[in-house]
Design an enzyme around this catalytic site. Structure first.
Site, PDB file in Angstrom:
ATOM      1  N   ASP A 197       1.009  -1.122  -0.024  1.00 44.17           N
ATOM      2  CA  ASP A 197       0.036  -0.059  -0.066  1.00 44.17           C
ATOM      3  C   ASP A 197       0.875   1.108   0.095  1.00 44.17           C
ATOM      4  O   ASP A 197       1.578   1.663   0.929  1.00 44.17           O
ATOM      5  CB  ASP A 197      -1.096  -0.059   1.193  1.00 44.17           C
ATOM      6  CG  ASP A 197      -1.690   1.318   1.477  1.00 44.17           C
ATOM      7  OD1 ASP A 197      -1.754   2.100   0.232  1.00 44.17           O
ATOM      8  OD2 ASP A 197      -2.375   1.455   2.456  1.00 44.17           O
ATOM      9  N   LYS A 213       2.837  11.314  -3.242  1.00 47.52           N
ATOM     10  CA  LYS A 213       1.935  10.713  -3.976  1.00 47.52           C
ATOM     11  C   LYS A 213       0.856  11.716  -4.669  1.00 47.52           C
ATOM     12  O   LYS A 213       0.034  11.459  -5.869  1.00 47.52           O
ATOM     13  CB  LYS A 213       0.988   9.785  -3.074  1.00 47.52           C
ATOM     14  CG  LYS A 213       0.054   8.839  -3.820  1.00 47.52           C
ATOM     15  CD  LYS A 213      -0.362   7.935  -2.821  1.00 47.52           C
ATOM     16  CE  LYS A 213      -1.549   6.889  -3.418  1.00 47.52           C
ATOM     17  NZ  LYS A 213      -2.110   6.145  -2.156  1.00 47.52           N
ATOM     18  N   ASP A 262     -12.969   5.131   1.856  1.00 49.23           N
ATOM     19  CA  ASP A 262     -11.466   5.109   2.140  1.00 49.23           C
ATOM     20  C   ASP A 262     -10.875   6.707   2.135  1.00 49.23           C
ATOM     21  O   ASP A 262     -10.994   7.438   1.159  1.00 49.23           O
ATOM     22  CB  ASP A 262     -10.588   4.391   0.940  1.00 49.23           C
ATOM     23  CG  ASP A 262      -9.402   4.593   0.918  1.00 49.23           C
ATOM     24  OD1 ASP A 262      -8.496   5.167   1.784  1.00 49.23           O
ATOM     25  OD2 ASP A 262      -8.448   3.767   0.153  1.00 49.23           O
ATOM     26  N   GLU A 295      -7.421   0.580  -4.215  1.00 50.84           N
ATOM     27  CA  GLU A 295      -7.314   0.624  -2.564  1.00 50.84           C
ATOM     28  C   GLU A 295      -8.555   0.043  -1.946  1.00 50.84           C
ATOM     29  O   GLU A 295      -8.410  -1.070  -1.411  1.00 50.84           O
ATOM     30  CB  GLU A 295      -6.687   2.026  -2.261  1.00 50.84           C
ATOM     31  CG  GLU A 295      -5.406   1.991  -2.404  1.00 50.84           C
ATOM     32  CD  GLU A 295      -4.777   3.581  -2.097  1.00 50.84           C
ATOM     33  OE1 GLU A 295      -5.691   4.442  -1.602  1.00 50.84           O
ATOM     34  OE2 GLU A 295      -3.676   3.862  -2.579  1.00 50.84           O
TER      35      GLU A 295
END
Lengths: 611, 113, 209
Positions: A22, A84, A205, A183
């Protein structure tokens, strides 16, 4: 075909395990499935989190994780975090983020991907991510031995450019990507397989940098993504940011207007993060900010914190509502909601989510680790075989620009992948001999509101009246969610294909250069290892020859002896010099010079036995 | 004594050849390991290797003075086969004669049961 | 033996082991290797009978069954040629599933199988009654201010669509293409209205995704 008996094959291939990664905005986690059990790989302190933070020292050192995060307070100008958010982005995409991203940003001459300037280096987000992945890989190899392949997760809402950038980063880190999975899907996998849940589930999420909501249908091992939505520029960082803003405005009241460097901004943001984490457990707290030798103390209670972030939380809820409408279902059909991401520990978020979905959220797997666990399960399923099946969809519509800057959709969002769809277009001018194919991604009607992925020119269209040419544009999205576009003029059969290398991605040249650099490092590593092995061999020969000289030295003439001594010395000096080629030659010479000696010794041995 | 059915039988030619090859190898050898691996165009193919040590997952078959270690995963594919050694004009090698086998691909390297 | 295969045009040659493969087979019976997708209609591909009204749970079951066999995830450790074929197989499988799952696309598809071309054109209505009907609902939608009001209208549209679908089944069974085209046209316009109501609902709840 006749079979032969072979020497045993090395089992190293079998020991190569596939891991789940992850790669998060704030933290990364790596997990593996071993003996049927999923296992998060932890440090000595028992933490599974590797902060996605990299410190670039002036001496060229690269530090990742907790140590790098500590540098954030003392030496922030050398630290890169939240990278990211920049994956697959161009400078125009991130103008709104500039305040929250305390790096000096640069841009390539060709207008491509964002560059950051840190410690005198110019880095792309892909390289920074590769450094994080190398640290993850090191942790995994430390625990598991050789690791070559992985399933890496990306936010469901990541566009093509960001997905490609992630894959490129893995390539740079020497990791073979078995599959990129979303994810929320990974989280569902972790829950679905462990808890045997069935029916329609929502995955909420809220990570460090992105927000995703997905609706998944789980039934007898089939995980079918029904709909997905989200916001790539909405995350826990925004919560930190709103706290930081309040603290800074309190300072302004105390000390008047201050000019704050990007370095100081990073410090204030990380205090904001600490405050958020504290208020997820406690009802109040206070924090000290020290800038320009002026200290200020800031108090924050849960109620004020919740009022600060309520807009952000409501935004996530309205995205949820939109996705549910989009999927044509009602909230009542949803059997449960899975919480993913550290931010879902914030009490207000838990409260709002359970109110909206009318059920208590599932939290029995650590929300920080659930994605990595799911990725590891998928990595295991892909390499060892499994009866589970993940059926994913395209998160965003894909289309091309037509007359007047209007987007013509070719693949609508939430279409199951892999998918191939074609659409016909035509020329709009007489004798038009080429056509610009501009590929965009997004839900809006106008090109400038969507994300530009790539453009290319289909040339050589034969001269025809406007509207006569039939240009068939085919979009193919593979199982990783990556797009390839080709165009063909049907009447003449002229064809052109581009694998969409996104406008904000790395160019082929850049990727080649980076790979070459990393391979050179690898080659050096191999050299070091080969030399170490050769050295062990050489020392063994030295000792053996010396022992033989002591025992049977009388078998040699003075001249022969001195030749052997010279050979021994040159091996010794070659060991000191550390050049493998020289060491190999000197060892060979030594062997050559001792051949006669060896034969005489054998003869003496035989004589001794028979005499 | 309970009746024991060996999962695999060896022809005399195979026994002789294996003994010679183990002797020629000049290395401590426990026996010969037989496995299947998923290569070849038909999905499965036999593998034969010298075994330096016994694995816990091996099924051990002692026959005619030869020790065969059969990889546990392979047992079900191998059950009832005869291992033979054949010499042809230009090559020699081992073959498995498999009564369970339903098909064999054209290259002869792989099979399915 | 070999001559037998040659005589039968339904048998082709496996790309991998060159053994005989029955046309449309997904895997080679000899070497078990995945084959390229064959040119068959969506109903055959999903192994369901060709009719307009489908048992959607049966459709799902068949789709999952084929996905389990063919999905690229099952071929991660195979050769790249097999990976390409798996992707090709699943791409057409997805297309078949998406087409048959959706009542409007299914109607289009059946029309096309029955030999209709240029379906966009033939389903453009000039029928003033239908246009009036559509306009009326459109007005209602524009006047609706709450989600609940929209839901009432949605129910109306839904009822009309279901009616269309049941009539379509009869038309296809009787091979009455003219009526099928007319009903498909109706379905198309109601579907558009339904989409409009969805976006209106999103607009009213004050979001924009």
């Amino acid at each position: 075909m006749l079979l032969q008996i072979n020497e045993p094959t090395s089992r190293s291939n079998k020991n190569d395990v596939a891991i789940g990664i992850d790669l998060g905005t704030t933290n990364s986690v790596v997990a593996v499935v071993k003996n049927g059990q999923s296992l998060v790989l932890r440090d000595e302190q028992g933490s599974g989190l590797i902060p996605s933070v990299v410190a670039y020292g002036d001496d060229g050192s690269i530090v990742v994780g907790n140590e790098a995060r500590h540098e954030l307070l003392s030496n922030p100008q050398i630290v890169v975090s939240s990278i990211k958010r920049l994956m697959g982005r161009g400078i125009s995409d991130i103008k709104s983020l500039v305040g929250t991203l305390p790096f000096e940003l640069g841009i390539a001459a060709d207008g491509g991907m964002v560059r950051l300037k840190v410690s005198g280096k110019t880095l792309t987000p892909v390289e920074v991510s590769a450094d994080i992945l190398l640290a993850i890989k090191a942790r995994a190899e430390n625990a598991l031995g050789s690791v070559k392949s992985a399933v890496i997760t990306v936010p469901a809402y990541f566009d093509d450019a960001a997905r490609n950038a992630t894959k490129d980063a893995a390539k740079l880190a020497g990791i073979k990507v078995l599959r990129l999975i979303n994810e929320p899907t990974a989280a569902a996998l972790a829950y679905g397989l462990d808890n045997h849940v069935e029916g329609l589930y929502a995955i909420y999420d809220f990570g460090g940098g992105t927000f995703d909501i997905s609706l998944l249908h789980m039934e007898r091992g089939v995980f079918q993504v029904r709909a997905t939505g989200g916001d790539v520029a909405l995350g826990g960082d925004d919560l930190d940011h709103s706290i930081a803003e309040v603290f800074l405005s309190e300072r302004t009241k105390l000390f008047g207007n201050e000019t704050i460097t990007s370095t100081e901004a990073k410090q204030v943001l990380s205090i904001g993060r600490m405050a958020k984490e504290c208020l997820s457990i406690n009802s109040c707290g206070d924090w000290v900010i020290k800038i320009n030798d002026k200290s200020s103390r800031h108090y924050l209670d849960l109620k004020t914190f919740e009022s600060l972030i309520t807009n952000i939380v409501e935004r996530t809820i309205s995205i949820c509502r939109g996705v549910i409408i989009d999927a044509g279902i009602s909230v009542k059909e949803i059997k449960g909601v899975v919480l993913v991401g550290g931010c879902t520990r914030v009490p207000l978020i838990r409260r709002r989510v359970s109110e909206f979905f009318e059920c208590n959220p599932l939290v029995d797997i650590n929300p920080d680790e659930v994605v990595a666990v799911g990725a590891a399960m998928q990595a295991y399923a892909l390499t060892a075989g499994s009866s589970t099946l993940l059926l994913d969809v395209t998160p965003l519509s894909l289309g091309i620009e037509t007359m007047g800057g209007i987007v013509e959709r070719v693949i609508p969002r939430n279409t199951p992948i892999p998918v191939a769809m074609a659409q016909e277009f035509t020329t709009y001018q007489n004798n038009q001999d080429s056509m610009l194919i501009h590929v965009v991604q997004g839900e809006r009607e106008m090109v400038e509101q969507c994300r530009s992925l790539a453009s290319f020119v289909l040339s050589g269209i034969p001269q025809m009246v406007a509207g006569r040419a039939r240009i068939c544009v085919t979009f193919v999205v593979d199982a990783d969610g990556l797009l390839t576009v080709s165009a063909k003029e049907k009447i003449t059969g002229i064809e052109q294909e581009v694998s969409v290398k996104p406008s904000y991605g790395l160019t082929e040249d850049e990727m080649t250069r980076m790979l070459r650099d990393s391979l050179e490092h690898a080659r050096e590593d191999i050299k070091v290892r080969l030399f170490a092995e050769a050295k062990v061999e050489a020392i063994r020969s030295l000792l053996a020859v010396r022992a033989a000289l002591v025992a049977d030295g009388d078998l040699l003439s003075i001249d022969e002896k001195s030749q052997i001594h010279n050979a021994l010395e040159s091996v010794e000096s070659a060991i000191r010099d550390g050049v493998i080629e020289i060491l190999q030659t000197t060892v060979a010479t030594l062997e050559d010079k001792t051949k006669i000696f060896a034969i005489r010794r054998i003869n003496r041995g035989i004589h001794k036995r028979f005499d | 004594m309970t009746e024991y059915i060996s999962p695999i039988t060896l022809s005399d030619a195979a026994v002789n050849r294996i003994k010679i090859m183990i002797a020629d190898r000049k290395k401590p050898t426990v026996g010969v390991r037989i496995g299947v691996c998923t290569k070849g165009c038909s999905g499965l193919t036999y593998t034969i290797e010298f075994a330096d040590e016994k694995n816990p997952t091996d099924d051990v078959v002692e026959t005619k003075g030869v020790t065969l270690l059969i990889d546990h995963k392979a047992t079900i594919f191998i059950f009832g086969t005869e291992m033979d050694f054949v010499e042809e004009n230009f090559q020699s090698g081992f073959v498995f004669r498999n009564p369970n086998e339903k098909g064999r691909c054209n290259c002869g390297k792989s099979f399915h049961v | 033996m070999n001559d037998l295969y040659k005589l039968n045009s339904d048998v082709s040659c496996c790309w991998s082991c060159k053994g005989p493969v029955i046309k449309h087979a997904l895997f080679c019976p000899t070497c078990d290797v995945i084959q390229p997708p064959s040119d068959i209609d969506h109903f055959v591909r999903l192994g369901i009978c060709r009719c307009y009204v489908l048992d959607l749970s049966e459709l799902d079951r068949q789709y999952f069954h084929f996905q389990r066999l063919l999905h690229p995830d099952k071929f991660v450790c195979h050769t790249s040629k097999e990976q390409i074929l798996s992707q090709a197989q699943v791409t057409v499988l997805n297309e078949a599933y998406e087409t048959l799952k959706n009542p409007l696309k299914r109607a289009y598809y059946l029309l096309r199988l029955s030999g209709c071309v240029d379906i966009d054109l033939i389903t453009k209505t000039t029928n003033s009654d239908l246009l009036m009907e559509i306009m009326e609902i459109h007005e209602l939608l524009n006047d609706a201010d709450t989600v609940d009001e929209i839901k009432v209208i949605e129910d109306q549209i839904n009822a009309k669509m279901i009616l269309c679908e049941t009539s379509l089944e009869k038309a296809f069974v009787k091979e009455n293409l003219d009526i099928a085209v007319e009903l498909t046209t109706r379905l198309k316009y109601f579907k558009k209205l339904f989409e409009e109501s969805s976006s209106r609902k999103i607009y009213i709840t004050g979001i924009n995704i």
